[in-house]
Scaffold this motif. Structure first.
Motif, PDB file in Angstrom:
ATOM      1  N   SER A 162       0.819  -1.214   0.000  1.00  0.00           N
ATOM      2  CA  SER A 162       0.000   0.000   0.000  1.00  0.00           C
ATOM      3  C   SER A 162       0.853   1.265   0.000  1.00  0.00           C
ATOM      4  O   SER A 162       0.348   2.358  -0.264  1.00  0.00           O
ATOM      5  N   GLN A 164       3.306   1.517  -2.143  1.00  0.00           N
ATOM      6  CA  GLN A 164       3.564   1.594  -3.585  1.00  0.00           C
ATOM      7  C   GLN A 164       5.030   1.892  -3.944  1.00  0.00           C
ATOM      8  O   GLN A 164       5.323   2.813  -4.711  1.00  0.00           O
ATOM      9  N   LYS A 250      -4.910   1.143  -1.917  1.00  0.00           N
ATOM     10  CA  LYS A 250      -3.649   1.568  -2.515  1.00  0.00           C
ATOM     11  C   LYS A 250      -2.776   0.392  -2.952  1.00  0.00           C
ATOM     12  O   LYS A 250      -1.653   0.601  -3.417  1.00  0.00           O
ATOM     13  N   LYS A 252      -1.962  -1.922  -5.585  1.00  0.00           N
ATOM     14  CA  LYS A 252      -2.239  -1.968  -7.024  1.00  0.00           C
ATOM     15  C   LYS A 252      -1.359  -2.947  -7.788  1.00  0.00           C
ATOM     16  O   LYS A 252      -1.562  -3.152  -8.978  1.00  0.00           O
TER      17      LYS A 252
END
Length: 568
Positions: A162, A164, A250, A252
């Motif tokens: 999350s 990223q 978040k 992804k």
């Protein structure tokens, strides 16, 4: 610890030899994390499989938490052994010959990594981010980092994903929770202190950073955040918790989320939550049965991991993009199961079916009970004389236990073989003699002779279908996130009870699956902590609502029912 320089080629007929060295990974604050880098003895750039955890990068699988008897059992059953095998981590002896570099990291304050120990924290996410970005730019790396590991090593994957980090290419969280509060420390709002104390003292503190063993007890205490105190001091799901775990909106990167149908109380719930709510466009769900770590190391388990990682880290067309997103074990009791592919979870064709409780007959029936009735069970006032199961242990189910502490409802024999698969909910109208109550629920499969059909699960070969728990004062649900078949608790305030007043309680029974044989019955057991076979690893002598005698109300407006996911 000096680890051997192994020539894997001689033992496995794979291409690459394995070399290893200890390295120091720089952090943004000027500190470093110690890591073992296992890589092919060959020129080139390789994709990286990374782990970070508090169990000690040099500790062998068989050395982890020796007080835990399941470790010996898991190791003896494992098909994947060798001098480099470490608890819940990918084995470099397998992965390096496949053309991967393995980076096994001691998190801050553990093993050879200096600093303050603060597990499952915001700082852990930052350190993990820095390690990923460092590895992504090293000359031996192809710039693609994948995360692979079990339990804690899965929990931290969800968390750092999350954040990223740009070089993170994919994650494989295997039997690991997302919501540290609801999945791990406070299932149903009831503190899992039995397990947490054991785990903290035996699994974590024994590996705290202590160069040359020279730190005093006082120095070690000053150099850590006591996780068990964090748990005790934060009984509600506030920012202390939400800041620590993953914001799934978040996440992804591509995800392969692997769960276990029979790990209620710790591991099952999080992998479903992650799969359903991660923002990734490319995500898969695998659900197996069997031991907590055993399935990770089987040839079948590793083949699935490799198919996923080869595609996202090496760019090899393994066919995974053409496969359905969901792979489910369909259990039939014991260790018997078949695999089935699906396109979603829960299944769209699920028939959500209510079985109503009748307190007068103790029957579960699809027909509502029209006449009001009540049935009661006692609290655990004499708890000091009771035997409380230790972590990792489960008592066998017995009808001959003290039935004053529980109530059992049963269906009539099923006329046809019936598949149950998905989330399960119990709507229970109940009252207490005190201002709170802890309710423990088990769902069991009973054969025509009255014997329970048990299942091979994460911590025991005697798992029921599933279990659920709720502290009544934390019954408040989030209406936006809850569904008709699954409550989502807010856990943001205590709402004490008025003694004697009847309350509707929606109790989450953790997702599970089973094929009920023709002639078998379902048994719903509701009671106090001392009910037989309770698997929530909370069975200790503190932090319980002990004194409450509970009355269950059924019939008329008291529509107590069990909601089952029947698959036609």
């Amino acid at each position: 610890m000096n680890q051997p320089n192994l020539d894997i080629n001689e033992r496995t007929n794979h291409f690459y030899e394995l070399t290893w060295k200890e390295i120091q990974i720089p952090m943004r604050d000027g500190s470093y994390l110690a890591a073992n880098l296992y890589q092919p003895k060959s020129e080139g750039r390789f994709p990286v499989i990374m782990t970070m955890c508090p169990y000690g990068k040099d500790a062998h699988f068989s050395q982890f938490a020796p007080a835990n008897p399941t470790i010996v059992i898991e190791y003896s059953h494992s098909q994947d052994k060798g001098p480099l095998l470490s608890w819940e981590t990918p084995n470099p002896e397998f992965w390096v010959p496949q053309g991967y570099a393995i980076l096994r990291i001691d998190e801050r304050g553990i093993g050879n990594s200096p600093g303050k120990l603060d597990i499952l924290s915001e700082s852990l996410k930052k350190d993990y981010y820095d390690a990923i970005e460092w590895a992504g730019t090293e000359p031996w790396s192809n710039g693609k980092i994948g995360l692979l590991g079990i339990s804690y090593l899965a929990m931290s994957q969800w968390a750092v994903a999350s954040e990223q980090p740009p070089h993170l290419a994919c994650i494989v969280p295997w039997e690991g929770t997302v919501d540290y509060y609801a999945d791990f420390c406070y299932p149903g709002g009831i503190q899992s202190n039995g397990f947490l104390t054991f785990w903290w003292e035996n699994g974590i503190l024994t590996r705290q950073y202590n160069p040359d063993g020279t730190y005093s007890k006082e120095q070690l205490q000053a150099n850590r955040v006591e996780f068990t105190e964090v748990v005790r001091n934060n009984p509600l799901r506030d920012k202390v918790w939400t800041n620590r775990f993953s914001d799934l909106s978040k996440v992804k990167v591509p995800v392969l989320s692997a769960s276990n149908w029979f790990s209620a109380g710790m591991h099952t719930r999080g992998n479903f939550l992650g799969f359903q709510n991660a923002a990734s466009e490319n995500k898969w769900l695998e659900v197996h049965i069997g031991s907590h770590v055993g399935e990770f190391y089987t040839a079948e388990g590793r083949a699935l991991q490799k198919k996923f990682l080869d595609y996202w880290l090496k760019g090899i067309d393994t066919g995974i993009m053409q496969e359905p997103k969901v792979k489910l074990a369909i259990p039939r009791g014991g260790n018997h199961y078949t695999w089935r592919y699906e396109n979603e979870y829960p299944l769209n064709r699920t028939q959500w079916t209510r079985f109503y409780l009748d307190a007068s007959s103790k029957i579960l029936s699809k027909e509502p009970a029209h006449s009001k009735a009540i049935v009661c069970y006692e609290g655990d006032k004499d708890r000091e004389s009771k035997y409380w199961a230790k972590p990792f242990m489960m008592k066998a189910f017995s009808r001959d236990e003290d039935n004053s502490k529980r109530v059992m409802f049963e269906t009539t024999p099923f006329k046809n073989e019936t598949e149950i698969l998905g989330p399960i909910k119990l709507r229970l109208w109940a009252s207490s003699t005190t201002d709170d109550m802890d309710i423990f629920v088990s769902l069991r499969n009973i054969d025509p002779l009255g014997k329970e059909v048990v299942n091979s699960g994460a911590l025991t070969e005697k798992s029921p279908i599933s279990q659920g728990w709720l502290r009544a004062s934390l019954r408040k649900t989030n209406d936006e996130l809850s569904t008709d078949y699954k409550p989502y608790y807010a856990f943001d305030e205590f709402q004490k009870l008025v003694p004697g007043e009847v309350y509707p309680l929606d109790i989450e029974i953790w997702d599970s699956a089973i094929v009920i044989a023709k002639g078998n019955r379902l048994l719903l057991e509701i009671g106090s902590q001392s009910q037989s076979g309770c698997a929530l690893i909370t069975q200790t002598g503190d932090d319980r609502v002990w004194e409450a005698d509970v009355t269950i109300h059924t019939g008329d407006e008291f529509d107590s029912y069990l909601m089952l996911p029947i698959i036609p």
